[in-house]
Motif scaffolding. Structure first.
Motif, mmCIF file in Angstrom:
data_model
loop_
_atom_site.group_PDB
_atom_site.id
_atom_site.type_symbol
_atom_site.label_atom_id
_atom_site.label_comp_id
_atom_site.label_asym_id
_atom_site.label_seq_id
_atom_site.Cartn_x
_atom_site.Cartn_y
_atom_site.Cartn_z
ATOM 1 N N ARG A 114 26.230 -46.265 64.558
ATOM 2 C CA ARG A 114 27.067 -47.099 64.986
ATOM 3 C C ARG A 114 28.266 -47.220 63.521
ATOM 4 O O ARG A 114 29.386 -48.000 64.147
ATOM 5 N N ARG A 115 28.203 -47.022 62.759
ATOM 6 C CA ARG A 115 28.312 -47.080 61.428
ATOM 7 C C ARG A 115 29.655 -46.346 61.475
ATOM 8 O O ARG A 115 30.869 -47.152 61.464
ATOM 9 N N TRP A 116 29.043 -45.143 62.469
ATOM 10 C CA TRP A 116 30.290 -43.730 62.044
ATOM 11 C C TRP A 116 31.550 -44.837 63.851
ATOM 12 O O TRP A 116 32.304 -44.736 63.345
ATOM 13 N N VAL B 290 28.008 -23.709 58.007
ATOM 14 C CA VAL B 290 28.290 -23.943 59.884
ATOM 15 C C VAL B 290 28.050 -25.477 59.984
ATOM 16 O O VAL B 290 27.148 -25.664 58.910
ATOM 17 N N ALA B 291 28.143 -25.930 60.363
ATOM 18 C CA ALA B 291 28.401 -27.394 60.390
ATOM 19 C C ALA B 291 28.734 -27.628 61.484
ATOM 20 O O ALA B 291 29.416 -27.264 62.379
ATOM 21 N N ILE B 292 28.258 -29.170 62.531
ATOM 22 C CA ILE B 292 28.402 -29.891 63.294
ATOM 23 C C ILE B 292 29.656 -31.203 63.107
ATOM 24 O O ILE B 292 28.592 -31.588 62.277
ATOM 25 N N ASP C 21 37.730 -32.504 67.378
ATOM 26 C CA ASP C 21 38.539 -31.758 66.127
ATOM 27 C C ASP C 21 40.123 -31.892 66.445
ATOM 28 O O ASP C 21 40.854 -31.601 67.190
ATOM 29 N N GLY C 22 40.140 -33.244 65.767
ATOM 30 C CA GLY C 22 41.911 -32.809 65.323
ATOM 31 C C GLY C 22 42.707 -34.777 64.826
ATOM 32 O O GLY C 22 41.267 -35.070 63.847
ATOM 33 N N GLN D 270 33.659 -36.546 62.092
ATOM 34 C CA GLN D 270 32.205 -37.005 60.874
ATOM 35 C C GLN D 270 31.409 -36.401 61.176
ATOM 36 O O GLN D 270 31.076 -35.479 61.929
ATOM 37 N N LEU D 271 30.843 -35.247 59.914
ATOM 38 C CA LEU D 271 29.975 -34.488 59.060
ATOM 39 C C LEU D 271 28.769 -35.106 60.225
ATOM 40 O O LEU D 271 28.191 -36.253 59.892
#
Ligand code: MN
Length: 401
Positions: free
Chosen positions: A274-276, A310-312, A317-318, A327-328
């Protein structure tokens, strides 16, 4: 328009090849057709699209009402029900849905539309798109900044400018159509229109009965990779006879048992999502000030690099107007430096994934690859392969202290 005129319809909804659940929902009855494409974390998208379809389905019972007034009332009711459900359950915060619906009423056919699902009409072999996508890329096309062909492959093509989210009074696009016997209508989610071209859709709609056309459209979306849930409603305008189907059909999330609500009650990390969404939406509001739009991001993920690992990421992506749209979400204990060159390049460009589960599976595969023993290019005879030095945060379970 004759009161005995009606719709002969076929409905198909398929989860597709990459998604874990079906967040699309659909309804078709003798005087009402509707498609909704939900979005939100966990099962929230399914709840949103089902609430929209359930709200609009009530209109079938009021054939004498003005169709546009009835559709507006249905949209308002859907907004209220989504708002109430979010108030009851934190996990559903941030959910939303598209809605595209056709309704017979008072001898006319009305169309209501919010989001990026679509309505088409085939008449005398000509396909016409009856809806205007509420997307950021459509606004760029309208402003003459990109072509429709560029919009089809634009990295921000999933960003919506209008969605049923329970937050405020909504302004759906409403129009009246001059339906004629022989017209064939198609309502679909972007799982079809994002994969199958309008030319191909026209060709399929021009042949056979509604059932066959609906089957074929879903088949083509799956052959095109089936990256998203795909839902189609195909309906022919007919003079209603004794054999005309009058039993309504629901599909997708709307057809799921009430158990879906219980599943929504499973523990999830709702606040974060939600915050995101609020944070990104607020930034996008600034970015979109020129277009006056409130932009919405569908749940979307990609793999990349964060802190050398490596991250999700959740989002796109842009960037829009220089503002990052992601956001990570998760960082894996897999240093990018241990990966093969081609994998490092793919990660630096971003590897898209339709949902978190898919992103995690790709991350798992990359981690496995990082752990696989790679033979030395010049093995010395009689010596065992030299194990690579074990970093403190080595990704492979066997290498952990
Ligand atoms: Mn979709």
């Amino acid at each position: 328009m004759s009161a005995s005129r009606g719709l002969r319809f076929a409905v198909r909804s398929d989860v597709g090849l990459l998604r874990e659940g079906n967040e699309d929902a659909a309804y078709a009855g003798p005087s009402l057709l509707a498609v909704a494409d939900g979005m939100g974390g966990h099962v929230a998208g399914e709840v949103a699209s089902r609430l929209a379809i359930e709200s609009i389905a009530g209109l079938e019972a009021a054939p004498d009402a003005d169709p546009l007034a009835a559709l507006q009332a249905g949209v308002d009711q859907a907004q209220d029900r989504i708002r109430e459900r979010i108030a009851e359950q934190d996990a559903l915060e941030g959910m939303g849905t598209t809605l595209t619906a056709l309704l017979w009423g008072d001898g006319q056919l009305g169309l209501a539309h919010i989001g990026d699902s679509r309505a088409y009409r085939l008449r005398d072999g000509e396909l016409a798109r009856l809806t205007h996508d509420h997307t950021y890329v459509q606004e760029l096309v309208d402003a003459g900044r990109i072509t429709p062909a560029e919009a089809d492959v634009h990295p921000q093509r999933s960003v919506l400018t209008r969605v049923l989210d329970g937050r405020s009074a909504l302004d759906p696009d409403l129009s009246r159509l001059d339906a004629r016997p022989g017209d064939r209508y198609l309502l679909c989610s972007d799982g079809l229109s994002g994969v199958v071209s309008d030319e191909t859709i026209a060709g399929v709609l021009g042949q056979g009965d509604a059932e066959g056309a609906a089957d074929r459209l879903v088949e083509l979306a799956l052959r095109g990779g089936g990256p998203d849930n795909v839902t189609v409603v195909v309906a022919d305008v007919v003079d209603r006879g004794p054999d005309t189907a009058t039993v309504p059909v629901v599909a997708g999330a709307a057809a799921a048992a009430a158990g879906a609500e219980d599943r929504a009650a499973e523990p999830v990390p709702p606040r974060r999502g939600r915050r995101w969404l609020l944070g990104i939406a607020a930034l996008l509001l600034l970015a979109a000030a020129g277009t006056g739009g409130w932009l919405w991001l569908r749940s979307q993920y990609f793999l990349g690099v964060d802190g050398g690992q490596v991250a999700i990421f959740r989002g796109l992506d842009g960037s829009v107007g220089g503002i990052r749209l992601s956001q990570l979400a998760e960082r894996r204990n897999v240093p990018v430096a241990v990966l093969p060159q081609y994998e490092r390049e793919r990660l630096s460009q971003g590897i898209p994934a339709p949902d978190l589960g898919a992103a995690q599976r790709i991350a798992d595969r990359i981690a496995t690859e990082a752990c696989a023993p790679r033979p030395s290019p010049h093995p010395l005879p009689g010596t065992a392969p030299t194990p690579s030095p074990s970093a403190p945060d080595a990704p492979c379970p066997a290498a952990q202290p």
